[in-house]
Design a protein around this motif. Sequence first.
Motif, PDB file in Angstrom:
ATOM      1  N   GLN A 277      -9.660   6.775  -8.488  1.00  0.00           N
ATOM      2  CA  GLN A 277      -8.222   6.400  -8.994  1.00  0.00           C
ATOM      3  C   GLN A 277      -7.450   5.573  -8.029  1.00  0.00           C
ATOM      4  OE1 GLN A 277      -7.540   5.775 -12.423  1.00  0.00           O
ATOM      5  NE2 GLN A 277      -5.783   4.722 -11.679  1.00  0.00           N
ATOM      6  N   TYR A 278      -7.188   6.385  -6.782  1.00  0.00           N
ATOM      7  CA  TYR A 278      -6.421   5.808  -5.816  1.00  0.00           C
ATOM      8  C   TYR A 278      -6.798   4.531  -5.438  1.00  0.00           C
ATOM      9  CZ  TYR A 278      -4.547   5.498  -1.000  1.00  0.00           C
ATOM     10  OH  TYR A 278      -4.115   4.918  -0.049  1.00  0.00           O
TER      11      TYR A 278
ATOM     12  N   LEU B 200       0.773  -1.123   0.014  1.00  0.00           N
ATOM     13  CA  LEU B 200      -0.035   0.023  -0.080  1.00  0.00           C
ATOM     14  C   LEU B 200       0.998   1.171   0.213  1.00  0.00           C
ATOM     15  CD1 LEU B 200      -2.872   1.329   0.396  1.00  0.00           C
ATOM     16  CD2 LEU B 200      -2.631   1.018   2.571  1.00  0.00           C
ATOM     17  N   LYS B 201       1.946   1.127   0.658  1.00  0.00           N
ATOM     18  CA  LYS B 201       2.651   2.307   0.599  1.00  0.00           C
ATOM     19  C   LYS B 201       3.590   2.563  -0.550  1.00  0.00           C
ATOM     20  CE  LYS B 201       6.630   4.363   3.278  1.00  0.00           C
ATOM     21  NZ  LYS B 201       7.715   4.333   4.424  1.00  0.00           N
ATOM     22  N   GLN B 202       4.052   1.498  -1.259  1.00  0.00           N
ATOM     23  CA  GLN B 202       4.642   1.624  -2.552  1.00  0.00           C
ATOM     24  C   GLN B 202       3.686   1.878  -3.699  1.00  0.00           C
ATOM     25  OE1 GLN B 202       6.495  -2.250  -3.068  1.00  0.00           O
ATOM     26  NE2 GLN B 202       8.011  -1.671  -1.465  1.00  0.00           N
TER      27      GLN B 202
ATOM     28  N   THR C 113       2.624   9.293  -0.989  1.00  0.00           N
ATOM     29  CA  THR C 113       2.205  10.745  -0.597  1.00  0.00           C
ATOM     30  C   THR C 113       0.795  10.576   0.309  1.00  0.00           C
ATOM     31  OG1 THR C 113       3.045  11.696  -2.582  1.00  0.00           O
ATOM     32  CG2 THR C 113       1.307  12.700  -1.461  1.00  0.00           C
ATOM     33  N   LEU C 114      -0.185   9.598  -0.398  1.00  0.00           N
ATOM     34  CA  LEU C 114      -1.282   9.483   0.327  1.00  0.00           C
ATOM     35  C   LEU C 114      -1.219   8.411   1.814  1.00  0.00           C
ATOM     36  CD1 LEU C 114      -3.954   9.316  -2.474  1.00  0.00           C
ATOM     37  CD2 LEU C 114      -3.549  11.247  -0.994  1.00  0.00           C
ATOM     38  N   PHE C 115      -0.143   7.643   1.406  1.00  0.00           N
ATOM     39  CA  PHE C 115       0.010   6.735   2.639  1.00  0.00           C
ATOM     40  C   PHE C 115       0.476   7.582   3.823  1.00  0.00           C
ATOM     41  CE2 PHE C 115       2.729   4.116   5.231  1.00  0.00           C
ATOM     42  CZ  PHE C 115       1.780   2.935   5.519  1.00  0.00           C
ATOM     43  N   ASN C 116       1.314   8.398   3.538  1.00  0.00           N
ATOM     44  CA  ASN C 116       1.633   9.440   4.589  1.00  0.00           C
ATOM     45  C   ASN C 116       0.716  10.501   4.984  1.00  0.00           C
ATOM     46  OD1 ASN C 116       4.115   7.937   5.175  1.00  0.00           O
ATOM     47  ND2 ASN C 116       5.090   8.905   3.310  1.00  0.00           N
ATOM     48  N   ARG C 117       0.018  10.996   4.222  1.00  0.00           N
ATOM     49  CA  ARG C 117      -0.995  11.898   4.239  1.00  0.00           C
ATOM     50  C   ARG C 117      -2.425  11.761   3.816  1.00  0.00           C
ATOM     51  NH1 ARG C 117       0.644  17.305   4.422  1.00  0.00           N
ATOM     52  NH2 ARG C 117      -1.600  17.690   4.721  1.00  0.00           N
TER      53      ARG C 117
END
Length: 530
Positions: free
Chosen positions: A427-428, A403-405, A409-413
Amino acid sequence: MPDELTREQVMRSILERERWDARKNAKLIAKAPSFSSLIDHRGSAEYSDNWTAPTRYVQEHIPTRPLEEVARFNPLSPTHRAPILPTLFMPGFPKSATSWLYGCLLHAFSPEAVGCGRHAHRWGADKCPHRFAMTALYSTARGEFREKKELFYFGGIRGDEQFRFRHDLMDLHGPDPTVPHLPPLWPWEQSMGTMVSKREMLHAMCSKSVHSQSCLLERRDKNCTKATCSEPCALPPRCSNLGTAACEDPNWFKFRFSCKAQGSNKPLPSSGCYHPACVRTAPASPQLSGQFIKCAWDRAFAFDGRGAITKEAYCVHSLLPWAKKDELNVSVVDFTPNYICDAEAMRRLHEGAAGQHGRLRFIVVMRDPIMRAFSEWAMFSLGWNWDPVKNFSASMAFKIRDLKQCNETLFNRPDLLRHLPTEEVAQYMRSCFRYGAATMYPTTSMYSVCMLHALRYFRRDQFLVLRYEDLMRMDANTIVSTLSNFTGLHLSTRMTNASQCQPATKTYMKSKSANGSLTTKEQGKPTSPF
């Protein structure tokens, strides 16, 4: 001895790796938001701690919904028959008692439970004014009709060539089951007719295809011709590509492995066009095709009631009720718990409602996200063996890494999501949530993301959001009252305190009252069987 040392070293390495995975996963969990931050507690500590608070809160905050007209899909007129749309959904989340709640709802709001009797001839609106619930059906080649709890029509799985969303909804609603001298809902009455007669009815229903309701409406309103109609409506009626039709298709090579496995080494000659929601099977022909695997030829029913050899049999992959205006008073349910984390599914639900999307209702049950993920992993890894990783911490760590890979950006924010346009949120989810399918443990527990997207298409009052932990503490009367108020389904006084809708296991102790009569005393708090 060297071999023994090597094995010991390997085992030591594996154990050390598992310990490292456990430590890493513990750090990931420690950084994750708490479940309480995802749920609106209304700022009340009493709501969270008091044993009776969930019952009282639900009773006070779920308004009674007025009864709405039955939603029909593109009817030509009030007197023409049209398929009834599914309007009651449980789109998420898996492993949150969705199957239990589905069984409770169908039990509490069946035609018999609301007071309409056991036989289909009494289920019409003229004899039964009470709103009841029904599922779609599928049938076997024997002529048996069975409930279809999870349709997976709008999404939740990877789309295939045989049963996927199309705007005409023909694969979903199936052929009109109208048969002379039988009530509209005859397939839903299990005692109606013999299997031989049902097979003959299925043959009559499925052996031909017609234009979709949308095309019939277009032809009537625009008086268009083959040259002026829209492309789908200018073409001949769409035919089934299920069952033997998969190997009669001009693009037979797409199904060659399935066809060969069933004894066909070359394309079969065409058997004609039949309804796209139906399946045809025959002796010495391919019997299984793609998603539909329940329509198999069986020599046990090769002879019909007159002793003649049956040359073919038809099954229906999905069948919904059809009705004229005010003929039935029914809500059709689709409890596919994978829809809500599939961006395409929520969009399709909105589009497929044919302008009636405001009538759709969604029951959403959320569970402690880690416990939900663990329950899903236990089923798919230890039970069904779909997931080869037999360590929950390791499996979660791998999924979270992916999921992070996928989008760091959205993983952290993740807070940025609420400011993104709907298409970018979708799309995400398309890229990272894998259409809400099985084994997506972390993303299917990210309730706020899935709900954020769903609320871009539907109003908040169209959702009944329940906590699994609260649901397990409610009594049956509160549960069925809540479902009735939210859905508009009729609640009979006979259904209060129904055992099928009592989620908790309670221990009772018999004792004698002062006058000698037997009473019951509850021992301790109820415990969940899930």
